[in-house]
Design an enzyme around this catalytic site. Structure first.
Site: not given
Ligand SMILES: O=C(O)C1=C[C@@H](OP(=O)(O)O)[C@@H](O)[C@H](O)C1
Ligand SMILES: C=C(OP(=O)(O)O)C(=O)O
Length: 462
Positions: A108, A138, A189, A332, A360, A417-418, A443
């Protein structure tokens, strides 16, 4: 670099509480958010920059590749985690080909930051910004719109509002800049991307926020890092106006902090286990990263937390209780707290985290599916998520059967990944938790499972 990971990984529970302090303290690799910002600022700056403690992972490798495709000279020492960048002083190198393809994976940060930065490329240069299929779902319209207001030429090549896009270079100082009134956006972002080109706009850039700013600490991180690269920026006390003066960046030498988001998993493991203790080196309350405040949420749940000058220490007390907290500033961290909540007394509600749906994966849905597999009840109401742990915090299959090595709970990770990193916390507490596609940690944290084995070794040495 990471070792090859199997398709599915059964997490080994800790045999005893671990002590990862002193010379066994945990050192987390560099921050993704800081690495990708610093790389861009270094590339735009006047002069050379040396970045130390750089993260090498999918997200940052895509950014590095992107800069190389645009013709930047980037020297990389992976062993020492150092990157040298020769800055272009706001005037990107000229390319012979018309369309440079920037394939930015599912990063991102890289996707949004490069979109804005490409407007500074020379006339006749354009870039196609694209990524993996999920990146194309996204949204990016809330960044493209203000860039167009500033004069940028950007085309959608697929669905309106989403990558892939073509961004045409206009050249340094061609876009006038000035005032931008920003309605609330689904991602910070977009704001960070706009701010970072501000010093190269003719009149600079003043952002006036008409409503709350999501994930605000990331905007503050951007402003602080820009200042460290010599940008002149004024903000009001309430951060409702940010004014970037024209003038560019200066190359410099910078240490990248460890990734605070990725520090949350070891902290979560310590918090969830009585007498386990972890010291995370080189992070503190003064971090540029908002996620460094995560340990305070663990403290509210009952963990013993100390912020030192150059470390954060978390110790499990065995007495965790559910909390009701707003995580809009630290999105996150939702997956970490949600898994820790399985081991707390009472329910946990995390509020105002609707933008998890565009990360993600749809993280709201993913959390509901996978926490349910461990015996929790999950309720999603609007942008809030509530986790009700299983009875007595004993993880079990939804049909009530015990989770065992031969009858495991297989956690899907949705290329997120998270999901993999946070559900591994459950695996350190309960035998039979299997992480599907563990390699998705590449990632942002390719060595995650190696660090986890080290914690396991620390536990065995007790
Ligand atoms: O600016 C950044 O570095 C980031 C901002 C956050 O995104 P949103 O602003 O979309 O919440 C965060 O989730 C992401 O991992 C990194
Ligand atoms: C949301 C994340 O990443 P991205 O930078 O791709 O938005 C994340 O790392 O959790």
């Amino acid at each position: 670099m990471s070792r090859a990971l199997p398709d599915r990984l059964m997490i080994v529970p800790f045999s005893k509480p671990f002590d990862a302090t002193g010379d066994r303290a945990v050192i987390i690799p560099g921050s993704k958010s800081l690495t990708n910002r610093a790389l861009l600022l270094a590339a735009l700056a006047d002069g050379e920059t040396t970045l130390r403690g750089v993260l090498f992972s999918d997200d940052t490798e895509r950014m590095l590749e992107g800069l190389a495709s645009l013709g930047f000279q980037v020297g990389i020492d992976r062993e020492k985690c150092i990157v040298n960048v020769k800055g272009c002083n706001g005037q990107m190198p000229k390319r012979s080909e018309q369309d440079v393809e920037l394939f930015l994976g599912n990063a991102g940060t890289a996707t949004r930051f490069m979109t804005a930065a490409m407007t500074l490329a020379s006339e006749n240069t354009s870039a196609i910004i694209t990524g993996i299929p999920r990146m194309l779902e996204r949204p990016i319209g809330e960044l493209v719109e203000p860039l167009r207001q500033l004069g940028a030429k950007i085309e959608y090549l697929g669905e309106e509002g989403y990558p892939p896009i073509r961004v045409h270079g206009l050249g340094k100082g061609i876009m006038r800049g000035g005032d931008l009134v920003m309605k609330p956006t689904v991602s910070s972002q977009y704001l960070s991307a706009l701010l970072q080109i501000g010093p190269y706009l003719h009149e600079g850039l003043t952002m006036i926020f008409d409503g709350p700013v999501t994930s605000l600490p990331y905007v503050k991180m951007t402003v602080e890092l820009m200042r460290q690269f010599g940008a002149k920026i004024d903000t009001t006390d309430d951060w409702s106006i940010i004014s970037v003066k024209p003038g560019g960046y200066q190359g410099n030498t910078k240490d990248i902090e460890p990734d605070a988001s990725n520090a949350s998993y070891a902290m979560g493991m310590a918090a969830a286990t009585q007498d386990a203790i972890v010291e995370i080196k080189h992070l503190s309350e003064n971090s540029l990263q908002g996620d460094a405040a995560f340990a305070k949420e663990l403290a509210k749940m009952g963990a013993d937390v100390q912020y030192l000058d150059d470390a954060i220490i978390v110790r499990g007390t065995g007495k965790l209780k559910g909390i009701d907290a707003d995580f809009n500033a630290i999105p996150d961290m939702v997956q970490t707290i949600a898994v820790v909540a399985l081991f707390a007394k009472g329910e946990t509600t995390i509020r105002d985290v609707g933008n998890l749906r565009i990360k993600e994966t749809d993280r709201m849905a993913a959390l509901k599916n996978e926490l349910t597999k461990l015996g929790a009840t999950v309720k999603i109401v609007g942008d809030d998520i509530t986790i009700i742990p299983p009875d007595q915090n004993k993880l079990k299959h939804p049909n009530g059967q015990p989770i065992t090595e031969s009858n495991p709970a297989v956690i899907e990770t949705y290329d997120d990944h998270r999901m993999a990193m946070s559900f591994a916390i459950a695996g350190t507490k309960q035998v039979g938790v299997v992480i599907d596609d563990p390699a998705c940690v590449n990632k942002t944290f390719p060595t995650y499972f190696e660090q986890l084995s080290q914690l396991n070794t620390a536990a065995q040495r007790q």
